[in-house]
Write a protein that holds these residues in place. Structure first.
Motif, PDB file in Angstrom:
ATOM      1  N   GLN A   1      -1.912  -2.476  -9.204  1.00 37.59           N
ATOM      2  CA  GLN A   1      -2.571  -1.948  -8.013  1.00 37.59           C
ATOM      3  C   GLN A   1      -1.720  -2.226  -6.782  1.00 37.59           C
ATOM      4  N   ALA A   2      -1.516  -1.198  -5.989  1.00 34.46           N
ATOM      5  CA  ALA A   2      -0.714  -1.322  -4.769  1.00 34.46           C
ATOM      6  C   ALA A   2      -1.652  -1.350  -3.573  1.00 34.46           C
ATOM      7  N   THR A   3      -1.978  -2.553  -3.115  1.00 36.73           N
ATOM      8  CA  THR A   3      -2.958  -2.704  -2.037  1.00 36.73           C
ATOM      9  C   THR A   3      -2.480  -3.586  -0.900  1.00 36.73           C
TER      10      THR A   3
ATOM     11  N   THR B   1      -9.317   1.395   4.591  1.00 33.08           N
ATOM     12  CA  THR B   1      -8.187   2.229   4.975  1.00 33.08           C
ATOM     13  C   THR B   1      -6.877   1.584   4.542  1.00 33.08           C
ATOM     14  N   ARG B   2      -5.846   2.402   4.476  1.00 35.47           N
ATOM     15  CA  ARG B   2      -4.515   1.867   4.195  1.00 35.47           C
ATOM     16  C   ARG B   2      -3.979   1.169   5.426  1.00 35.47           C
ATOM     17  N   PRO B   3      -3.206   0.101   5.229  1.00 34.40           N
ATOM     18  CA  PRO B   3      -2.605  -0.576   6.384  1.00 34.40           C
ATOM     19  C   PRO B   3      -1.693   0.375   7.148  1.00 34.40           C
ATOM     20  N   ASN B   4      -1.802   0.368   8.461  1.00 39.06           N
ATOM     21  CA  ASN B   4      -0.996   1.273   9.276  1.00 39.06           C
ATOM     22  C   ASN B   4       0.499   1.039   9.102  1.00 39.06           C
ATOM     23  N   LEU B   5       0.913  -0.223   8.975  1.00 39.67           N
ATOM     24  CA  LEU B   5       2.330  -0.516   8.844  1.00 39.67           C
ATOM     25  C   LEU B   5       2.934   0.132   7.613  1.00 39.67           C
ATOM     26  N   GLU B   6       2.131   0.300   6.571  1.00 38.10           N
ATOM     27  CA  GLU B   6       2.634   0.873   5.338  1.00 38.10           C
ATOM     28  C   GLU B   6       2.678   2.398   5.375  1.00 38.10           C
ATOM     29  N   ILE B   7       2.025   3.000   6.332  1.00 36.57           N
ATOM     30  CA  ILE B   7       1.947   4.460   6.389  1.00 36.57           C
ATOM     31  C   ILE B   7       2.896   5.035   7.438  1.00 36.57           C
ATOM     32  N   LEU B   8       3.199   4.252   8.475  1.00 30.55           N
ATOM     33  CA  LEU B   8       3.999   4.786   9.573  1.00 30.55           C
ATOM     34  C   LEU B   8       5.394   5.195   9.115  1.00 30.55           C
TER      35      LEU B   8
ATOM     36  N   ALA C   1       0.810  -1.216   0.000  1.00 32.87           N
ATOM     37  CA  ALA C   1       0.000   0.000   0.000  1.00 32.87           C
ATOM     38  C   ALA C   1       0.842   1.265   0.000  1.00 32.87           C
ATOM     39  N   SER C   2       2.062   1.212   0.524  1.00 29.82           N
ATOM     40  CA  SER C   2       2.895   2.418   0.525  1.00 29.82           C
ATOM     41  C   SER C   2       3.259   2.859  -0.888  1.00 29.82           C
ATOM     42  N   MET C   3       3.230   1.940  -1.856  1.00 24.59           N
ATOM     43  CA  MET C   3       3.533   2.299  -3.240  1.00 24.59           C
ATOM     44  C   MET C   3       2.397   3.078  -3.893  1.00 24.59           C
ATOM     45  N   ASP C   4       1.254   3.155  -3.219  1.00 27.83           N
ATOM     46  CA  ASP C   4       0.136   3.945  -3.738  1.00 27.83           C
ATOM     47  C   ASP C   4       0.148   5.377  -3.194  1.00 27.83           C
ATOM     48  N   LEU C   5       1.140   5.700  -2.371  1.00 26.32           N
ATOM     49  CA  LEU C   5       1.242   7.040  -1.822  1.00 26.32           C
ATOM     50  C   LEU C   5       1.737   8.021  -2.881  1.00 26.32           C
ATOM     51  N   GLN C   6       1.397   9.291  -2.676  1.00 26.13           N
ATOM     52  CA  GLN C   6       1.868  10.362  -3.538  1.00 26.13           C
ATOM     53  C   GLN C   6       2.949  11.161  -2.803  1.00 26.13           C
ATOM     54  N   ASP C   7       4.078  11.372  -3.469  1.00 25.76           N
ATOM     55  CA  ASP C   7       5.208  12.072  -2.861  1.00 25.76           C
ATOM     56  C   ASP C   7       5.306  13.498  -3.382  1.00 25.76           C
ATOM     57  N   ARG C   8       5.631  14.404  -2.464  1.00 27.29           N
ATOM     58  CA  ARG C   8       6.022  15.761  -2.830  1.00 27.29           C
ATOM     59  C   ARG C   8       7.525  15.884  -2.575  1.00 27.29           C
TER      60      ARG C   8
END
Length: 834
Positions: free
Chosen positions: A219-221, A750-757, A107-114
């Protein structure tokens, strides 16, 4: 080149070519070859010399030369037999090598980076030209890298080796295999039989020119990132074929499985280089995220309700941000309007700050509430700053049927309350009244509803100490169906007049079965012991686990000292044995004498019964609570009736309900959906399947629920939501009205917490990992074009000589010799040379 004999012996080959050659097993070598040639030449010369000088009459020189030729052929045949001629068979076997491409699909690969730092921006700008103007999704970087310039990256990888493309998160999923470009030139035919190694992986084999099959948008899920397992499983899927290298496209956020060191040691042991392309922003994250939003599924108009959220942050501790609550009616266009906002000081990293919004809605319908935090200019991740949740605001007209055995004080005050309250439409049936007596309620009835069409119009039934002699088994069965199948509510309030008989009557057994308490067979004895009339009031006790229950909320304008222990004035109660295992006890008797081996006597309990809810009230003196203010008595009964009715509001109506095993899921989880459906006659639906649809923002999809064979009217399905957000499930009941006969359910994705922390690119760790593998290397995105040229061709080929087929001892060889000698003898006979 080293040959993996396991590949050859086990048949893991891509092509086999058969070659057959004539060879001589006993052909002399060295000086023996020269000697053999000299002897043969001498013999040939001698044969010709003797035949030229043959002096007998009758044969010309030409005839003699023909016979000399026959003799020479015999001599050559014998010489050939001496050399043992054979047919040798050679098997040329080709084992293709593979380049394994592993694409991170967590899921972290679905994030958008600035990208704030210039060095980070430079690394990605060669692939994403407008990275300075907008946030860049990591899956978009992968898509551009693999798919740009007509899939140039994949084509160049396939110049020397086959390319097997996998995605991974917790496990590996094979996407497709690309043939090596040299296969068409160097190997005669591409294999198509069952022995093909790639065929055994069940992934499609495509040519590098098959653009329509070279999928690069994944898809990054995935809930976690396990690079170690991905490396091991991808090698296993190569089916013992040689691996030229592994190309890893990832942000490196390992949160499960092997460490970086363990992965490096595994690659070293197998002598496989890791070529790693880092995707994402390596800068320390600065991020605000809306971690969670919680709100009730259903509320009534004008009723206040709470929307609770959790605000998390990284790298921004101490900063003050504005958190906004945006309201929008579901299905309407536009952004919605901000209805509330609060200032919040952001917490330390990896912690969250709870925040509560109080709100009420006057209109009926489904409303989407979005909690959002404006995106700061320097935030690393921009697509986790908001979350949505849908609340169903229902018309507070609840249809209630009150059935009472006698005009008790409880009946008088409860019926008048419900009749005066605008949120209820109440019909009252007083069993002791004359047939022609005026009936209470704002919807008058002249008989007790006795058919499904009549009874199923009500949302709840309130039984105020009914007389069991006036209740038929058929009516009890309909009431049971209303609750268990159609989500209705049932409240049974006991009183001294009819409760003992109600507990013993055969006709009421089905109602007793769905109530949340087990009735005491010795209740009459207990009543005789404690007395049917009590002169002194006793307090009631609310268990700690039930404090804050929706039924027990006290009016907001009561004094701080007012609590249920003070309100309680219990004089008479109907003793029951205990609560049922799935029941929730809300009140117990406060007198120490009113106990049994299961604890204090239960005064109020609730439970689910099928699709609906039931409640048991073991006292008949709630009307006395009016001494503490009408609003105490009124709020209790309104909340109790609304609570038991909620079973009908959670995704269902009279003809069906839709259920899920949870209210919240992480992206990539499987949602198990079940539905219970009825036809127009309120009988279980019997068709093979029904179609439902889901909506998540702009994403829409459909899935089919199949009938469960041994459960009439029940259907089930499983599906995986494609994205995050509020997921609305809608199931139109066949042969029904689209508006009124569509059951709904809302769940949160929701996105998995482990992938967002830890969302940043683990660049340093990936560099170290790649350099520890033999020939491995780390590449920034801008350097990835050089990667295909660093992977050599590692295919294996070998030749095996099978058992030869001898030719010298064949029958035709003997026949040839006999034929040659016989021909010469015949010619001698004819020309008188014998």
């Amino acid at each position: 080149m080293n040959v993996n004999w396991n590949n050859i012996l086990l048949g893991q080959v891509d092509h086999i070519e058969v070659e057959r050659r004539l060879e001589f097993a006993a052909l002399p070598t060295g000086w023996w070859t020269v000697a053999t040639m000299i002897v043969a030449a001498v013999l040939v010369y001698a044969i010709i010399w003797f035949y030229r000088r043959e002096g007998r009459i009758g044969a010309s020189l030409r005839v003699r030369m023909v016979m000399a030729g026959l003799r020479i052929c015999v001599m050559l045949c014998l010489l050939t037999i001496l050399f043992e001629p054979i047919i040798a068979t050679y098997l040329h076997r080709w084992v293709s090598s593979y380049t394994l491409v592993l694409v991170d699909a967590s899921a972290s690969m679905d994030l958008q980076d600035r990208y704030r730092r210039s060095e980070d921006l430079e690394r990605v700008s060669s692939v994403i030209a407008d990275a300075t103007e907008k946030p860049v999704r990591r899956t978009e970087v992968v898509d551009q890298l693999l798919g740009s310039d007509d899939h140039r990256f994949l084509r160049e990888l396939a110049e020397n080796n086959r390319v097997k493309v996998h995605t991974f998160a917790e496990n590996v999923q094979t996407q497709y295999t690309i043939r090596a470009l040299r296969e068409s030139a160097d190997s005669p035919e591409t294999p198509t039989d069952e022995s093909d190694a790639a065929s055994k992986t069940k992934s499609p084999i495509v040519d590098a020119s098959g653009d329509e099959q070279l999928i690069t948008q994944f898809q990054a899920t995935g809930a976690t990132t396990d690079i170690g397992r991905a490396v091991r499983q991808s090698i296993e899927k190569a089916d013992r074929s040689p691996v030229a290298g592994i190309v890893l496209l990832t942000d490196g956020g390992i949160n499960r499985g092997d460490s970086y060191g363990d992965i490096a040691r595994f690659a070293q042991d197998h002598e496989i280089p890791l070529h790693i392309v880092g995707v994402g922003n390596a800068a320390p994250p600065r991020n605000v995220r809306v971690a969670e939003v919680i709100a009730p599924d259903n509320v009534f108009t004008q009723d206040p309700f709470a929307i609770v959220t959790q605000i998390g942050a990284q790298g921004m501790a101490g900063q003050v941000v504005t958190v906004e609550l945006v309201e929008k009616q579901a299905g309407t266009e536009g952004e919605g309007q901000v209805v509330a906002s609060q200032q919040v000081t952001l917490p330390e990293d990896n912690t969250s700050e709870p925040l509560t919004f109080k709100h009420r809605q006057q209109l009926v319908g489904r409303f989407v509430y979005q909690v959002q935090v404006p995106v700061a200019e320097d935030e690393s991740v921009s697509d986790d700053n908001s979350q949505k949740i849908t609340v169903n605001v229902v018309d507070n007209k609840i249809r209630v049927l009150v059935v009472a055995g006698a005009p008790s004080w409880e009946y008088r005050y409860v019926s008048r309350l419900l009749e005066r309250d605008d949120t209820f439409e109440v019909s009252c049936w007083l069993q002791s009244a004359d047939d022609d007596a005026a009936r209470d309620g704002n919807i008058i009835i002249d008989h007790l509803p006795e058919s499904a069409e009549e009874l199923f119009k009500y949302d709840a039934i309130v039984l105020l100490d009914p007389d069991p002699l006036e209740i038929t088994p058929e009516w009890v069965e309909l009431a049971d169906r209303l609750v268990t199948r159609h989500g209705g509510g049932l409240i049974y309030a006991a009183s001294r007049l009819h409760a003992p008989a109600f507990a013993r009557d055969e006709a009421t057994k089905e109602l007793l079965r769905i109530l949340p308490v087990t009735f005491d067979p010795d209740a009459d004895l207990v009543l005789n012991q404690i007395g049917h009339y009590q002169k002194q009031a006793h307090p009631l006790i609310v268990p700690t686990s039930s404090q804050g229950h929706p039924v027990l909320k006290l009016p907001g304008d009561t004094t701080a000292e007012l609590s249920w222990a003070n309100v309680g004035s219990v004089y008479w109660h109907f003793p029951v044995l205990r609560e049922k295992p799935v029941a929730t006890v809300l009140m117990r008797h406060g007198d120490p004498r009113m106990q049994n081996r299961y604890g204090g006597h239960v005064l109020l309990a609730t439970q689910y019964a099928g699709s609906g809810r039931t409640a048991f009230l073991g006292i008949d003196s709630t009307w006395r609570w009016r001494a503490y203010g009408d609003n105490v008595f009124n709020k209790f009964w309104v909340q109790l009736v609304r609570y038991v009715v909620e079973g009908k509001l959670v995704g269902g109506n009279q003809r069906g309900s839709i259920l899920t095993d949870r209210d919240s899921y992480q992206l990539g989880d499987v949602i198990n959906v079940s539905a219970r459906l009825f036809d127009r006659a309120y009988q279980p639906l019997q068709i093979p399947g029904v179609e439902a649809e889901y909506t998540i923002g702009d994403e829409r999809g459909k899935f089919t629920l199949s009938r469960i064979a041994d459960r009439p009217g029940w259907y089930e399905a499983r599906f995986v939501p494609p994205t995050t957000g509020s997921c609305e499930l809608m199931l139109p009941i066949p042969d029904g009205d689209i508006e009124n006969d569509t059951v709904r359910r809302e769940v949160q994705i929701t996105r998995p917490n482990l992938e967002i922390l830890q969302p940043q690119l683990a660049r340093d760790q990936l560099i170290a990992l790649a350099e520890q593998t033999p020939g491995g290397r780390y590449y920034d995105v801008k350097e990835a074009a050089d990667l295909p040229h660093q992977i050599p061709d590692r295919h294996e080929s070998t030749t095996i000589r099978s058992r030869p087929t001898p030719l010298w001892d064949e029958t035709w060889v003997l026949l040839l010799l006999v034929g040659l000698l016989s021909t010469e003898w015949a010619m001698r006979k004819i020309f008188r040379l014998l």
